[in-house]
Scaffold this active site. Sequence first.
Site, PDB file in Angstrom:
ATOM      1  N   LEU A  35       8.009  48.820  69.364  1.00  0.00           N
ATOM      2  CA  LEU A  35       7.909  48.898  67.905  1.00  0.00           C
ATOM      3  C   LEU A  35       9.221  49.230  67.212  1.00  0.00           C
ATOM      4  O   LEU A  35       9.231  49.548  66.015  1.00  0.00           O
ATOM      5  CB  LEU A  35       6.813  49.890  67.476  1.00  0.00           C
ATOM      6  N   ARG A  93       8.257  61.609  45.189  1.00  0.00           N
ATOM      7  CA  ARG A  93       7.591  62.836  44.739  1.00  0.00           C
ATOM      8  C   ARG A  93       8.188  64.080  45.373  1.00  0.00           C
ATOM      9  O   ARG A  93       7.887  65.196  44.946  1.00  0.00           O
ATOM     10  CB  ARG A  93       6.085  62.736  45.033  1.00  0.00           C
ATOM     11  N   GLN A  94       9.042  63.902  46.379  1.00  0.00           N
ATOM     12  CA  GLN A  94       9.752  65.041  46.977  1.00  0.00           C
ATOM     13  C   GLN A  94      11.161  65.093  46.380  1.00  0.00           C
ATOM     14  O   GLN A  94      12.155  64.939  47.069  1.00  0.00           O
ATOM     15  CB  GLN A  94       9.799  64.898  48.495  1.00  0.00           C
ATOM     16  N   LYS A 190      -3.902  69.889  32.928  1.00  0.00           N
ATOM     17  CA  LYS A 190      -4.371  69.826  34.312  1.00  0.00           C
ATOM     18  C   LYS A 190      -3.811  70.996  35.112  1.00  0.00           C
ATOM     19  O   LYS A 190      -2.685  71.449  34.882  1.00  0.00           O
ATOM     20  CB  LYS A 190      -3.909  68.498  34.943  1.00  0.00           C
TER      21      LYS A 190
END
Length: 310
Positions: A35, A93-94, A190
């Site tokens: 792989l 998002r990090q 939220k």
Amino acid sequence: MKIVACNSNRPLAEAVAAACGLPLTNASVRRFADLEVFVEIHENIRGEDVFVVQSTSYPANDNLMELLITLDALKRSSARRITAVIPYFGYARQDRKSGPRTPISAKLVANLIAAAGANRVLTMDLHAAQIQGFFDIPVDNLFAAPLFARDIQERYNGRELMIVSPDVGGVVRARAIAARLGVDLAIIDKRRPRAGVSEVMNVIGEVEGRHCLLVDDIVDSGGTLCNAAEALLKNGAKSAGVYVTHGVFSGGAVARIGAAPIEMMTVTDSIQATEAVRVSRNIRQLTIAPLLAEAMKRISEESSVSSLFN
């Protein structure tokens, strides 16, 4: 100008090439038995302006390695300039330290892309605008807002609309679309007690009697948007729709959205749709191929890209 497609979103790459009026470059991006990724370019690209189309979506690590190895292959093949076209930028998002002893993975990925050989990056709706500053090479960050605004005008013409941000962090994005349409803006207050879990506390704005459209950049588990749609209807909204740039749809997100009171969720094809997304009753896709193609042509011609933001 040459366009190379990796494997994360081949249909989008083909659509972009068609919009540019060019064939895809003949290249192989395949796996060895263990792989490992292997890339081979079957055309002469010496001195060419090359664009590599690859979203770093699920499986994020495999797709990121495909992109990095393709960039290295192009650099070693003497391409004049290499642009990484990343419709969905994974790890975005990090973008900061979320706690002690945690990484800033978005910065690490930016370093990897530059080190692999990219001369510039073309992406769309970065989760955080400051990620552009993580790169030491030019970054063009396109926005889906013009595309969404046109689609909303066509689909919801005559309805009394309100654009809604599903959290405080998305207010700038939602306000931009609300301003284009000349409609009001509401905000969902939220709370996120832990990663992947959200709770709606309040709806800020008068949504009663309005057709509400939630606007966000990423839908992952779908919990936030489903909870927000329920809260809007409880507060008297006539309907709740959603416009999202990147449809990640992890876990049981598609089933959750199908069971939620969401009239229609519109996402772009920055991430290739799964079969579950394609057959969903309330998820549809808008293509970003013409927008990417126009940006790529302008980059190749050294003309302005910023007018595409209007």
